[in-house]
Design an enzyme around this catalytic site. Structure first.
Site, mmCIF file in Angstrom:
data_model
loop_
_atom_site.group_PDB
_atom_site.id
_atom_site.type_symbol
_atom_site.label_atom_id
_atom_site.label_comp_id
_atom_site.label_asym_id
_atom_site.label_seq_id
_atom_site.Cartn_x
_atom_site.Cartn_y
_atom_site.Cartn_z
ATOM 1 N N ARG A 6 0.785 -1.241 0.000
ATOM 2 C CA ARG A 6 0.000 0.000 0.000
ATOM 3 C C ARG A 6 0.811 1.281 0.000
ATOM 4 N NH1 ARG A 6 -3.674 -1.729 4.820
ATOM 5 N NH2 ARG A 6 -1.692 -2.756 5.213
ATOM 6 N N ARG A 15 -5.681 -1.899 -6.121
ATOM 7 C CA ARG A 15 -6.536 -2.266 -4.985
ATOM 8 C C ARG A 15 -7.837 -1.465 -4.917
ATOM 9 N NH1 ARG A 15 -8.245 -3.931 -1.734
ATOM 10 N NH2 ARG A 15 -7.406 -3.985 0.360
ATOM 11 N N TYR A 127 -2.234 -17.574 13.181
ATOM 12 C CA TYR A 127 -3.431 -16.990 12.555
ATOM 13 C C TYR A 127 -4.605 -17.957 12.621
ATOM 14 C CZ TYR A 127 -0.781 -12.993 11.076
ATOM 15 O OH TYR A 127 -0.034 -11.854 11.098
HETATM 16 O O1 CP3 Z 1 5.799 -7.871 -1.748
HETATM 17 C C1 CP3 Z 1 5.413 -8.833 -1.060
HETATM 18 O O2 CP3 Z 1 6.087 -9.274 -0.148
HETATM 19 C C2 CP3 Z 1 4.083 -9.421 -1.465
HETATM 20 C C3 CP3 Z 1 3.495 -10.534 -0.841
HETATM 21 C C4 CP3 Z 1 3.227 -10.640 0.654
HETATM 22 C C5 CP3 Z 1 2.094 -10.102 1.343
HETATM 23 N N1 CP3 Z 1 2.079 -10.622 2.597
HETATM 24 C C6 CP3 Z 1 1.089 -9.194 0.788
HETATM 25 C C7 CP3 Z 1 0.128 -8.493 1.682
HETATM 26 C C8 CP3 Z 1 3.931 -11.422 1.563
HETATM 27 C C9 CP3 Z 1 5.245 -12.135 1.375
HETATM 28 C C10 CP3 Z 1 3.185 -11.410 2.773
HETATM 29 C C11 CP3 Z 1 3.568 -12.185 3.951
HETATM 30 C C12 CP3 Z 1 2.741 -12.164 5.141
HETATM 31 N N2 CP3 Z 1 1.389 -11.991 5.258
HETATM 32 C C13 CP3 Z 1 3.264 -12.444 6.425
HETATM 33 C C14 CP3 Z 1 4.693 -12.823 6.761
HETATM 34 C C15 CP3 Z 1 5.588 -11.694 6.763
HETATM 35 C C16 CP3 Z 1 5.160 -10.542 7.605
HETATM 36 O O3 CP3 Z 1 4.740 -9.546 7.002
HETATM 37 O O4 CP3 Z 1 5.199 -10.651 8.815
HETATM 38 C C17 CP3 Z 1 2.185 -12.353 7.333
HETATM 39 C C18 CP3 Z 1 2.283 -12.532 8.826
HETATM 40 C C19 CP3 Z 1 1.001 -12.085 6.577
HETATM 41 C C20 CP3 Z 1 -0.396 -11.973 7.087
HETATM 42 C C21 CP3 Z 1 -0.996 -10.688 6.727
HETATM 43 N N3 CP3 Z 1 -1.439 -10.353 5.462
HETATM 44 C C22 CP3 Z 1 -1.202 -9.575 7.570
HETATM 45 C C23 CP3 Z 1 -0.838 -9.520 9.028
HETATM 46 C C24 CP3 Z 1 -1.801 -8.571 6.795
HETATM 47 C C25 CP3 Z 1 -2.286 -7.236 7.253
HETATM 48 C C26 CP3 Z 1 -1.113 -6.326 7.397
HETATM 49 C C27 CP3 Z 1 -1.322 -5.064 6.635
HETATM 50 O O5 CP3 Z 1 -0.328 -4.484 6.187
HETATM 51 O O6 CP3 Z 1 -2.476 -4.625 6.516
HETATM 52 C C28 CP3 Z 1 -1.897 -9.065 5.471
HETATM 53 C C29 CP3 Z 1 -2.424 -8.347 4.316
HETATM 54 C C30 CP3 Z 1 -1.430 -8.102 3.224
HETATM 55 N N4 CP3 Z 1 -0.610 -9.044 2.683
HETATM 56 C C31 CP3 Z 1 -1.241 -6.859 2.535
HETATM 57 C C32 CP3 Z 1 -0.250 -7.109 1.575
HETATM 58 C C33 CP3 Z 1 0.284 -6.146 0.564
HETATM 59 C C34 CP3 Z 1 -2.056 -5.589 2.743
HETATM 60 C C35 CP3 Z 1 -3.388 -5.842 2.110
HETATM 61 C C36 CP3 Z 1 -4.116 -4.653 1.521
HETATM 62 O O7 CP3 Z 1 -3.915 -4.344 0.355
HETATM 63 O O8 CP3 Z 1 -4.951 -4.083 2.241
#
Ligand code: CP3
Length: 320
Positions: A6, A15, A127
């Site tokens: 984001r 998005r 989770y």
């Molecule tokens: O560039 C990249 O790394 C893309 C892929 C990626 C995402 N999540 C996209 C995402 C990867 C590798 C992850 C890993 C992920 N997801 C982890 C492990 C690494 C870390 O960040 O700790 C975990 C624990 C998650 C679970 C998860 N997904 C959470 C806690 C959240 C909310 C956090 C937030 O920033 O809002 C997500 C959503 C998420 N995954 C987003 C993205 C870009 C935000 C979603 C949106 O567009 O609203």
């Protein structure tokens, strides 16, 4: 990690049109947002756009993404819940991530890495059991303390389902596979050894056995594990993505294996000159070593100024 996200205008524009899960399921759009950081900053690798919770959904868990982060309405809380989790065929249940990897591999030059990934069993378990982001992780740790056998069964099925998922990503063209264990930070060393470590070992051994000579480098990201850094080697990972709680050079020395990291993601909220200074300090600490990849110690945070990401990449590339 979260180099697509984001904080980038292109990502926000995509998005605005589709939900998070729709984005994960559309290889054309996933590839587009995966490519944005490569094109914009000239980083050496693209990480496929998806989320660690996508395979949990493929196992029958009702994962939703809303503005407050991921939500699971019926969390996994008992042995009966664990028994209901299904192993899945990634070609049938998550074909999009494989298509996105193939598209990235076709689109990018051979020297640009395409990274596949998944969540570590312990982090997926947090989770699955908590049902949402939580600071203290009381629900998942209650299960660990009260029903260790149920916890082992949960970690076991998560590890088992991860192996074919990563193998399929490698076969689709991933040049390295990274396993994210963000919530290792919630465990003490003894619990990490007893629960998280054997499940990681199952994943790395399983992927390596299935792919043999074709196996790409297997990378473990773990957070908050620096006090027992040496023990991370026992997981069987080839390389380690590390946090910022000790200097990168010290991680490299203690692990005796390739490392990736580890600038504090909040350092990108500084000034251009403080960003450059922090990047230089990181690289300076690792100067005596080979096998070092410059990165952050966790994901790029929402609100990070893209110009500071550009300064970080530029400072790293001009380091001599
Ligand atoms: O560039 C990249 O790394 C893309 C892929 C990626 C995402 N999540 C996209 C995402 C990867 C590798 C992850 C890993 C992920 N997801 C982890 C492990 C690494 C870390 O960040 O700790 C975990 C624990 C998650 C679970 C998860 N997904 C959470 C806690 C959240 C909310 C956090 C937030 O920033 O809002 C997500 C959503 C998420 N995954 C987003 C993205 C870009 C935000 C979603 C949106 O567009 O609203």
């Amino acid at each position: 990690m979260r180099q697509a996200g984001r904080y980038l205008p292109g990502y926000q524009a995509v998005r605005a049109k589709v939900s998070f899960l729709e984005l994960c399921r559309r290889p054309d759009l996933s590839a587009e947002v995966s490519l944005e950081p490569v094109e914009r900053f000239g980083v050496d690798g693209a990480i496929v756009f998806s989320d660690i919770l996508v395979p949990l959904q493929a196992m029958g868990v009702d994962v939703h993404f809303d503005d407050g982060g991921p939500q699971i309405r019926t969390p996994v809380r008992s042995a009966a819940d664990v028994a209901r989790l299904e192993l899945f065929d990634p070609h049938a249940r998550t074909p999009w991530i494989l298509e996105t990897i193939a598209t990235l591999r076709r689109t990018l030059p051979a020297e640009t890495a395409v990274l596949g990934f998944c969540g570590a069993p312990w982090t997926l378990a947090t989770y699955a059991v908590e049902g949402k982001m939580s600071k203290e992780l009381v629900a998942v740790k209650t299960l660990l303390w009260r029903e260790p056998d149920t916890m082992r069964a949960l970690l076991g099925v998560l590890a088992e389902s991860t192996v074919p998922y990563l193998v399929a990503q490698a076969r689709a063209g991933a040049s390295a596979l990274q396993v994210f264990d963000t919530w290792a930070s919630a465990l003490g060393e003894d619990e990490w050894r007893a629960f998280a470590r054997p499940a990681l070992r199952t994943v790395f051994d399983g992927v390596r056995a299935a792919l043999g000579k074709e196996c790409p480098p297997l990378v473990l990201y773990s957070q908050g594990t620096g006090s027992y850094a040496e023990a991370l080697r026992e997981t069987g990972a080839d390389a380690f993505s590390v946090d910022w709680r000790m200097p990168l050079g010290r991680w490299r020395e203690r692990l005796g294996a390739p490392v990736q990291g580890n600038m504090d993601p909040t350092a990108l909220f500084g000034t251009e000159s403080s960003v450059r200074a922090a990047a230089r300090r990181m690289l300076e600490s690792a100067r005596p070593f080979d096998g070092v990849a410059a990165n952050l110690g966790h994901g790029v945070l929402v609100g990070t100024p893209p110009a500071n990401v550009a300064a970080f990449v530029d400072e790293v590339k001009s380091f001599r």
